[in-house]
Design a protein around this motif. Sequence first.
Motif, PDB file in Angstrom:
ATOM      1  N   MET A  50       3.918   3.154 -14.248  1.00 21.24           N
ATOM      2  CA  MET A  50       3.207   1.909 -14.568  1.00 21.24           C
ATOM      3  C   MET A  50       2.694   1.240 -13.283  1.00 21.24           C
ATOM      4  SD  MET A  50       5.646   0.326 -17.481  1.00 21.24           S
ATOM      5  CE  MET A  50       6.148   1.312 -18.856  1.00 21.24           C
ATOM      6  N   TYR A  51       3.564   1.176 -12.271  1.00 19.22           N
ATOM      7  CA  TYR A  51       3.126   0.592 -10.992  1.00 19.22           C
ATOM      8  C   TYR A  51       2.028   1.451 -10.366  1.00 19.22           C
ATOM      9  CZ  TYR A  51       6.999  -2.664 -11.349  1.00 19.22           C
ATOM     10  OH  TYR A  51       7.841  -3.664 -11.781  1.00 19.22           O
ATOM     11  N   ARG A  52       2.139   2.762 -10.542  1.00 18.25           N
ATOM     12  CA  ARG A  52       1.102   3.667 -10.016  1.00 18.25           C
ATOM     13  C   ARG A  52      -0.229   3.434 -10.746  1.00 18.25           C
ATOM     14  NH1 ARG A  52       2.686   8.201  -7.100  1.00 18.25           N
ATOM     15  NH2 ARG A  52       4.901   8.188  -6.592  1.00 18.25           N
ATOM     16  N   ALA A  53      -0.145   3.258 -12.070  1.00 18.43           N
ATOM     17  CA  ALA A  53      -1.362   3.056 -12.870  1.00 18.43           C
ATOM     18  C   ALA A  53      -2.075   1.778 -12.426  1.00 18.43           C
ATOM     19  CB  ALA A  53      -0.996   2.984 -14.350  1.00 18.43           C
ATOM     20  N   LEU A  54      -1.285   0.737 -12.196  1.00 14.89           N
ATOM     21  CA  LEU A  54      -1.877  -0.522 -11.757  1.00 14.89           C
ATOM     22  C   LEU A  54      -2.509  -0.364 -10.366  1.00 14.89           C
ATOM     23  CD1 LEU A  54      -2.217  -3.597 -12.366  1.00 14.89           C
ATOM     24  CD2 LEU A  54      -0.203  -3.923 -10.961  1.00 14.89           C
ATOM     25  N   THR A  55      -1.823   0.347  -9.494  1.00 19.48           N
ATOM     26  CA  THR A  55      -2.341   0.567  -8.136  1.00 19.48           C
ATOM     27  C   THR A  55      -3.651   1.364  -8.208  1.00 19.48           C
ATOM     28  OG1 THR A  55      -0.071   0.608  -7.323  1.00 19.48           O
ATOM     29  CG2 THR A  55      -1.751   1.521  -5.860  1.00 19.48           C
ATOM     30  N   TRP A  56      -3.690   2.352  -9.104  1.00 18.82           N
ATOM     31  CA  TRP A  56      -4.919   3.145  -9.279  1.00 18.82           C
ATOM     32  C   TRP A  56      -6.065   2.229  -9.682  1.00 18.82           C
ATOM     33  CZ3 TRP A  56      -8.101   3.772 -13.495  1.00 18.82           C
ATOM     34  CH2 TRP A  56      -9.110   4.725 -13.332  1.00 18.82           C
ATOM     35  N   LYS A  57      -5.815   1.354 -10.661  1.00 19.88           N
ATOM     36  CA  LYS A  57      -6.878   0.465 -11.131  1.00 19.88           C
ATOM     37  C   LYS A  57      -7.324  -0.499 -10.016  1.00 19.88           C
ATOM     38  CE  LYS A  57      -8.434  -2.627 -14.700  1.00 19.88           C
ATOM     39  NZ  LYS A  57      -8.322  -3.121 -16.043  1.00 19.88           N
ATOM     40  N   ALA A  58      -6.344  -1.024  -9.280  1.00 21.80           N
ATOM     41  CA  ALA A  58      -6.683  -1.963  -8.197  1.00 21.80           C
ATOM     42  C   ALA A  58      -7.576  -1.278  -7.157  1.00 21.80           C
ATOM     43  CB  ALA A  58      -5.410  -2.484  -7.546  1.00 21.80           C
ATOM     44  N   LEU A  59      -7.233  -0.048  -6.793  1.00 23.72           N
ATOM     45  CA  LEU A  59      -8.024   0.666  -5.787  1.00 23.72           C
ATOM     46  C   LEU A  59      -9.410   0.999  -6.338  1.00 23.72           C
ATOM     47  CD1 LEU A  59      -5.282   3.054  -4.344  1.00 23.72           C
ATOM     48  CD2 LEU A  59      -6.464   1.236  -3.093  1.00 23.72           C
ATOM     49  N   TRP A 112      -0.106   3.222  -1.248  1.00 23.10           N
ATOM     50  CA  TRP A 112      -0.309   1.811  -1.567  1.00 23.10           C
ATOM     51  C   TRP A 112       0.616   1.251  -2.649  1.00 23.10           C
ATOM     52  CZ3 TRP A 112      -2.557  -0.722   2.018  1.00 23.10           C
ATOM     53  CH2 TRP A 112      -3.520  -0.100   2.802  1.00 23.10           C
ATOM     54  N   VAL A 113       1.235   2.131  -3.430  1.00 22.11           N
ATOM     55  CA  VAL A 113       1.966   1.635  -4.608  1.00 22.11           C
ATOM     56  C   VAL A 113       3.091   0.654  -4.256  1.00 22.11           C
ATOM     57  CG1 VAL A 113       3.496   3.680  -4.783  1.00 22.11           C
ATOM     58  CG2 VAL A 113       3.028   2.323  -6.810  1.00 22.11           C
ATOM     59  N   SER A 114       3.767   0.872  -3.158  1.00 20.36           N
ATOM     60  CA  SER A 114       4.867  -0.035  -2.801  1.00 20.36           C
ATOM     61  C   SER A 114       4.354  -1.407  -2.379  1.00 20.36           C
ATOM     62  CB  SER A 114       5.717   0.558  -1.675  1.00 20.36           C
ATOM     63  OG  SER A 114       6.476   1.619  -2.175  1.00 20.36           O
ATOM     64  N   ILE A 115       3.140  -1.418  -1.834  1.00 17.75           N
ATOM     65  CA  ILE A 115       2.537  -2.693  -1.410  1.00 17.75           C
ATOM     66  C   ILE A 115       2.187  -3.522  -2.655  1.00 17.75           C
ATOM     67  CG2 ILE A 115       0.589  -3.732  -0.124  1.00 17.75           C
ATOM     68  CD1 ILE A 115       2.381  -2.014   1.677  1.00 17.75           C
ATOM     69  N   VAL A 116       1.574  -2.855  -3.633  1.00 20.52           N
ATOM     70  CA  VAL A 116       1.190  -3.541  -4.875  1.00 20.52           C
ATOM     71  C   VAL A 116       2.450  -3.994  -5.633  1.00 20.52           C
ATOM     72  CG1 VAL A 116       0.071  -3.194  -7.128  1.00 20.52           C
ATOM     73  CG2 VAL A 116      -1.010  -2.321  -5.041  1.00 20.52           C
ATOM     74  N   SER A 117       3.490  -3.159  -5.601  1.00 17.01           N
ATOM     75  CA  SER A 117       4.717  -3.452  -6.361  1.00 17.01           C
ATOM     76  C   SER A 117       5.518  -4.622  -5.801  1.00 17.01           C
ATOM     77  CB  SER A 117       5.650  -2.231  -6.372  1.00 17.01           C
ATOM     78  OG  SER A 117       4.975  -1.101  -6.787  1.00 17.01           O
ATOM     79  N   ARG A 118       5.174  -5.059  -4.608  1.00 19.22           N
ATOM     80  CA  ARG A 118       5.913  -6.183  -4.004  1.00 19.22           C
ATOM     81  C   ARG A 118       5.488  -7.533  -4.590  1.00 19.22           C
ATOM     82  NH1 ARG A 118       5.356  -5.257   2.443  1.00 19.22           N
ATOM     83  NH2 ARG A 118       3.234  -5.846   1.939  1.00 19.22           N
ATOM     84  N   VAL A 119       4.312  -7.559  -5.212  1.00 23.02           N
ATOM     85  CA  VAL A 119       3.724  -8.840  -5.633  1.00 23.02           C
ATOM     86  C   VAL A 119       4.494  -9.414  -6.839  1.00 23.02           C
ATOM     87  CG1 VAL A 119       1.610  -9.908  -6.528  1.00 23.02           C
ATOM     88  CG2 VAL A 119       1.470  -8.075  -4.798  1.00 23.02           C
TER      89      VAL A 119
END
Length: 239
Positions: A50-59, A112-119
């Motif tokens: 799920m966090y990966r999917a969100l990171t994909w969309k953000a990028l 990038w996924v760990s960066i996005v997951s910190r928010v």
Amino acid sequence: MRSSSGSSRKLSGKKSFVVAIDGPAASGKSTVAYLLARKLGFTYMDTGAMYRALTWKALNTGIDLDDEKSLSQMAENIRIDISSRESYPGIDVYVDDKEVSSLIRTPQINRWVSIVSRVPGVRKAMVKLQRNIARNKSVVAEGRDIGTVVFPQADVKIFLVASLEERAKRRWKELQEKGISCKIEEIREELHLRDKIDSEREIAPLRKAPDALLVDNTDLDITQTLEKLLGIVKSRIMI
Ligand code: DC
């Protein structure tokens, strides 16, 4: 480890069960959680996807990854659909109807996924989604904060670890099998960095819940790890 009631529970009637598996990157959580869920007839929940999917969309939408407000808004509105497959890797992942199963497993997403997951807003939205998915179902959920934050009342909690060297070796082998060539040192570095960010973040850091059982599978293969976890689950939940 103790189950939250301190005793074994009976799998019957309406009660649904939660098996929480947390641990660092490439500790074998996904494979073993998938296999365990199949053995138990429970739903497999890969929260990292799920966090990966969100990171994909953000990028892919060009959002600035420092823009926490936009990331949080995206997390609140994103549609992530996950369906199970018959064999491992056990899930198909869709973001707003686009199939992204392999697109979320690239080195760029790893980076990038760990960066996005910190928010904080991202975590809030993802935890809500995860609890909704598990409503009235028995699940094997794996991630970083399952036993500590998402399902603190989980019936069984496992913290799965392996040495960094072994995890890098396993990830390297996986990539080789997919025809992706890379240096083992780079993988070691990436895993180390991701573990550091995941365990040092302020909200829901990667941490063993006090009532989780530590399992080190450095010297175990996947079949042995599965047997071990199955034994633990069966001793906690009378199946
Ligand atoms: O399990 P994984 O490697 O697919 O997870 C990718 C990243 O997602 C992980 O480095 C941190 C984040 N993650 C998280 O913050 N919380 C979770 N419950 C699961 C994953």
